[in-house]
Write an enzyme that holds these catalytic residues in place. Structure first.
Site, PDB file in Angstrom:
ATOM      1  N   GLY A  12       7.475  31.297 127.115  1.00  0.00           N
ATOM      2  CA  GLY A  12       8.325  32.469 126.500  1.00  0.00           C
ATOM      3  C   GLY A  12       8.232  31.592 124.819  1.00  0.00           C
ATOM      4  O   GLY A  12       9.538  32.329 124.599  1.00  0.00           O
ATOM      5  N   ALA A  13       8.013  30.209 124.860  1.00  0.00           N
ATOM      6  CA  ALA A  13       8.861  29.168 123.977  1.00  0.00           C
ATOM      7  C   ALA A  13       8.582  29.716 123.051  1.00  0.00           C
ATOM      8  O   ALA A  13       9.882  29.295 121.935  1.00  0.00           O
ATOM      9  CB  ALA A  13       7.804  27.777 124.666  1.00  0.00           C
ATOM     10  N   GLY A  15       9.285  32.389 121.423  1.00  0.00           N
ATOM     11  CA  GLY A  15      10.516  33.736 121.124  1.00  0.00           C
ATOM     12  C   GLY A  15      11.733  33.422 120.678  1.00  0.00           C
ATOM     13  O   GLY A  15      12.621  31.860 120.829  1.00  0.00           O
ATOM     14  N   LEU A 181      29.059  35.328 132.022  1.00  0.00           N
ATOM     15  CA  LEU A 181      29.054  34.148 133.146  1.00  0.00           C
ATOM     16  C   LEU A 181      29.490  33.224 132.728  1.00  0.00           C
ATOM     17  O   LEU A 181      30.291  31.964 133.602  1.00  0.00           O
ATOM     18  CB  LEU A 181      28.788  34.618 133.981  1.00  0.00           C
ATOM     19  CG  LEU A 181      28.297  36.048 134.465  1.00  0.00           C
ATOM     20  CD1 LEU A 181      28.257  35.874 135.974  1.00  0.00           C
ATOM     21  CD2 LEU A 181      30.558  36.277 135.080  1.00  0.00           C
ATOM     22  N   GLY A 182      28.753  32.565 131.615  1.00  0.00           N
ATOM     23  CA  GLY A 182      28.624  31.212 131.181  1.00  0.00           C
ATOM     24  C   GLY A 182      30.179  31.003 129.983  1.00  0.00           C
ATOM     25  O   GLY A 182      29.988  29.843 129.405  1.00  0.00           O
ATOM     26  N   HIS A 241      27.387  42.696 130.889  1.00  0.00           N
ATOM     27  CA  HIS A 241      28.276  41.380 130.784  1.00  0.00           C
ATOM     28  C   HIS A 241      29.692  42.292 131.281  1.00  0.00           C
ATOM     29  O   HIS A 241      30.999  41.558 131.801  1.00  0.00           O
ATOM     30  CB  HIS A 241      28.183  41.596 129.104  1.00  0.00           C
ATOM     31  CG  HIS A 241      27.175  41.389 128.932  1.00  0.00           C
ATOM     32  ND1 HIS A 241      25.797  40.129 129.390  1.00  0.00           N
ATOM     33  CD2 HIS A 241      26.210  41.394 127.792  1.00  0.00           C
ATOM     34  CE1 HIS A 241      25.714  39.858 128.825  1.00  0.00           C
ATOM     35  NE2 HIS A 241      25.394  40.583 127.452  1.00  0.00           N
ATOM     36  N   ARG A 343      33.975  40.085 118.424  1.00  0.00           N
ATOM     37  CA  ARG A 343      35.404  40.177 119.297  1.00  0.00           C
ATOM     38  C   ARG A 343      34.720  40.785 120.693  1.00  0.00           C
ATOM     39  O   ARG A 343      34.074  41.960 120.638  1.00  0.00           O
ATOM     40  CB  ARG A 343      36.600  40.993 118.729  1.00  0.00           C
ATOM     41  CG  ARG A 343      37.740  40.887 119.951  1.00  0.00           C
ATOM     42  CD  ARG A 343      38.910  41.502 119.709  1.00  0.00           C
ATOM     43  NE  ARG A 343      39.394  41.731 118.049  1.00  0.00           N
ATOM     44  CZ  ARG A 343      39.916  42.825 117.847  1.00  0.00           C
ATOM     45  NH1 ARG A 343      40.484  43.043 118.068  1.00  0.00           N
ATOM     46  NH2 ARG A 343      40.142  41.862 116.387  1.00  0.00           N
ATOM     47  N   ARG A 347      42.041  42.520 127.875  1.00  0.00           N
ATOM     48  CA  ARG A 347      43.793  42.617 127.542  1.00  0.00           C
ATOM     49  C   ARG A 347      43.826  43.520 129.277  1.00  0.00           C
ATOM     50  O   ARG A 347      43.597  44.975 129.979  1.00  0.00           O
ATOM     51  CB  ARG A 347      43.467  44.087 126.775  1.00  0.00           C
ATOM     52  CG  ARG A 347      43.075  43.232 124.977  1.00  0.00           C
ATOM     53  CD  ARG A 347      43.574  44.624 124.013  1.00  0.00           C
ATOM     54  NE  ARG A 347      44.472  44.298 123.256  1.00  0.00           N
ATOM     55  CZ  ARG A 347      44.780  43.721 122.755  1.00  0.00           C
ATOM     56  NH1 ARG A 347      43.561  42.747 121.777  1.00  0.00           N
ATOM     57  NH2 ARG A 347      46.006  43.185 122.199  1.00  0.00           N
ATOM     58  N   ARG A 469      35.950  51.601 113.444  1.00  0.00           N
ATOM     59  CA  ARG A 469      36.519  51.516 114.665  1.00  0.00           C
ATOM     60  C   ARG A 469      35.579  51.759 115.925  1.00  0.00           C
ATOM     61  O   ARG A 469      36.507  51.983 116.854  1.00  0.00           O
ATOM     62  CB  ARG A 469      37.960  51.340 114.078  1.00  0.00           C
ATOM     63  CG  ARG A 469      38.585  50.194 113.307  1.00  0.00           C
ATOM     64  CD  ARG A 469      40.244  50.912 113.725  1.00  0.00           C
ATOM     65  NE  ARG A 469      40.713  49.597 112.164  1.00  0.00           N
ATOM     66  CZ  ARG A 469      40.843  48.454 113.023  1.00  0.00           C
ATOM     67  NH1 ARG A 469      41.288  48.436 114.390  1.00  0.00           N
ATOM     68  NH2 ARG A 469      42.172  47.701 111.878  1.00  0.00           N
TER      69      ARG A 469
HETATM   70  C1  BG6 Z   1      22.545  40.427 124.902  1.00  0.00           C
HETATM   71  C2  BG6 Z   1      22.712  41.843 124.324  1.00  0.00           C
HETATM   72  O1  BG6 Z   1      22.614  39.932 125.578  1.00  0.00           O
HETATM   73  O2  BG6 Z   1      24.070  39.506 124.372  1.00  0.00           O
HETATM   74  C3  BG6 Z   1      22.544  41.979 122.649  1.00  0.00           C
HETATM   75  O3  BG6 Z   1      21.407  42.134 124.835  1.00  0.00           O
HETATM   76  C4  BG6 Z   1      24.316  40.509 122.235  1.00  0.00           C
HETATM   77  O4  BG6 Z   1      22.443  43.462 122.582  1.00  0.00           O
HETATM   78  C5  BG6 Z   1      24.663  39.760 123.367  1.00  0.00           C
HETATM   79  O5  BG6 Z   1      23.801  41.017 120.987  1.00  0.00           O
HETATM   80  C6  BG6 Z   1      26.361  39.008 122.449  1.00  0.00           C
HETATM   81  O6  BG6 Z   1      26.347  37.634 123.044  1.00  0.00           O
HETATM   82  P1  BG6 Z   1      26.880  37.331 122.092  1.00  0.00           P
HETATM   83  O7  BG6 Z   1      26.674  35.557 123.123  1.00  0.00           O
HETATM   84  O8  BG6 Z   1      26.820  36.716 120.951  1.00  0.00           O
HETATM   85  O9  BG6 Z   1      28.371  37.779 122.073  1.00  0.00           O
END
Ligand code: BG6
Length: 489
Positions: A12-13, A15, A181-182, A241, A343, A347, A469
């Site tokens: 998928g190079a 993309g 995680l990275g 995430h 952001r 917290r 917000r």
């Molecule tokens: C991705 C999501 O996993 O993470 C995206 O699919 C999101 O919708 C992105 O924009 C955010 O990653 P980062 O590293 O820019 O905060």
């Protein structure tokens, strides 16, 4: 000791992810001498392209983030000379067989190690894995495959995907990436907790009142509406995430820092949680908004989004961990697109000081006197602790101030992109930061019922203006659990 050659194939190079993240990360690793001496990188995709055309394509997004001198340009050229292209179909064993031949030409006399990065839509993962494992996997070295979410849409489809992948690969060969995680601050979470006496003993229900995991972006789904609408913010951000961060935050002390020990603890904590209840979720969707003479589109204005879509672009949720450490402590998550700022942060709000001698100095709002630890994952990485302090001078006035560790002031080091760390780990066979299949199952088990309910009941998201917000419902949700969002107070 036979020398080895590393072949990395980015499937998928052409993309976006490959161009924006993977090739630049590989270049950064090369630049800093993290890649082995003998390596080659292949782009694989359907479109016809020469090696030179691939080099042109990726050179546009390679940046000299570490060093902007002439030297960087030379290195970039040398890196590009190690990049090649092979055009093929994603479900053609024959085409992968041809790739195999090209890889072999450069591997002669050395142990071949092969890494495939699947930067492609999930509906073709299995085809690629089948063809690559049958026709292009290494015979004498290792073969590893990196896959990126979405890993299914729910527990069932994710389980199905895992079963299909495991027909061709062992669990050890599958590297499921969650790029959060990275991130530097996420990796630092366990250092902070397990190597500081001032934190570790406090990491439990006795001292922590609530934990908040917040993700916001100041842009909408621009251009990605088609993908996004099929998933929504809960699948896009929360189930992976934010939940991964939660697991790392809340896990028990692992036996060692070994990847298996850490992942064992993460699975345990995920399995100690009950599935998220509908009453503990608020969903929102952004609407158009005009500000300062500029108008911002609604999610539903995106031509790739189906008319009348109720897909959430914002969600807030309260989760609970049923174990001795966290009983009764709300873990609040909030994730949204098209909000007022970009952001990501963790917290931690601590409890009130029992019998606080200074309580009268805080008026009636004792919440203002509690300590709060904030880990700002991005932008501008920082860790700060809100403490109460006496304002210097006569009299007794208290002030809540920050003990502030701002990374850019403390470290004169460029923080690597998450993909650099994760690619390096995959090359080195370090699995700590990748998601094991039982972790993935446990994560889906938490969100699948509520996702189903939201979809079956076609629950309408609360509309919020682009750049705001987010929906007020998020405040009520927090208030129901006696929490105030730290980023808004
Ligand atoms: C991705 C999501 O996993 O993470 C995206 O699919 C999101 O919708 C992105 O924009 C955010 O990653 P980062 O590293 O820019 O905060």
């Amino acid at each position: 000791n036979v020398e080895s050659t590393l072949s990395i194939t980015v499937v998928g190079a052409s993309g976006d992810l490959a161009k924006k993240k993977i090739f630049p990360a590989l270049f950064a690793l090369y630049y800093e001498d993290w890649l082995p001496e003998h390596f080659q990188i292949f782009g694989y995709a359907r479109s016809k392209m020469t090696d030179e055309e691939l080099r042109n394509l990726i050179s546009r997004t390679l940046t000299c983030r570490i060093d902007r001198s002439e030297n960087c340009g030379d290195k970039m050229e040398r890196f590009l000379q190690r990049c090649f292209y092979h055009s093929g179909l994603y479900d053609s064993e024959e085409n992968f067989g041809e790739l195999d031949q090209k890889l072999k030409e450069k591997e002669i006399g050395r142990q071949p190690n092969r890494l495939f990065y699947l930067s492609i839509p999930p509906n073709i993962f299995v085809d690629v894995v089948r063809c690559a494992s049958r026709r292009a996997s290494s015979e004498n070295g290792w073969t590893r495959v990196i896959v990126e979410k979405p890993f299914g849409r729910d527990a069932q489809s994710s389980g199905e995907l895992t079963r299909c992948l495991k027909q061709y690969l062992t669990e050890d060969q599958i590297f499921r990436i969650d790029h959060y995680l990275g991130k530097e601050l996420v990796e630092n979470l366990s250092v902070l907790r397990f190597s500081n006496l001032v934190f570790e003993p406090l990491w439990c229900r006795n001292y922590i009142r609530n934990v908040q995991l917040i993700f916001s972006e100041d842009f909408g789904t621009e251009g990605r509406g088609g993908y996004f609408d099929n998933y929504g913010i809960i699948r896009d951000i929360m189930q992976n995430h934010l939940l991964q961060i939660l697991a790392l935050f809340a896990m028990e002390t692992p036996v060692t820092l070994d990847g298996e020990d850490i992942r064992n603890e993460k699975v345990k904590v995920l399995r100690s949680m009950k599935p998220v209840k509908l009453e503990n979720v608020v969903v929102g969707q952004y609407k158009g908004h005009s500000k300062g003479g500029k108008s911002y589109p609604a999610y539903s204005d995106d031509p790739t989004v189906p008319k009348g879509s109720v897909t959430p672009t914002f969600a807030a949720a309260a989760l609970f961990i049923d174990n001795a450490r966290w009983d009764g402590v709300p873990f609040l998550m909030k994730a949204g697109k098209a909000l007022h700022t970009r952001r990501a942060e963790i917290r931690v709000q601590f409890r009130h000081v029992p019998g606080n001698l200074y309580s009268r100095n805080f008026g009636t709002d004792l919440d203002k006197a509690t300590n709060e630890l904030v880990l700002r994952v991005q932008p501008d990485e920082a860790i700060y602790l809100k403490i109460n302090n006496k304002v210097p001078g006569l009299g007794m006035r208290l002030d809540r101030s920050d003990l502030n560790l701002l990374y850019k002031s403390r470290y004169r080091i460029e923080i690597p992109d998450a993909y650099e760390r994760l690619l390096l780990d995959a090359i080195e066979g370090e699995r700590r930061l990748f998601i094991r299949s039982d972790e993935l199952d446990a994560a889906w088990a938490l969100f699948t019922p509520v996702l189903r309910e939201l979809e079956e009941k076609k629950i309408s998201p609360e509309l919020y203006p682009y750049g705001s917000r987010g929906p007020v419902g998020a405040h009520y949700l927090a208030a129901n659990h006696n929490v105030r969002w730290g980023d808004l107070s």
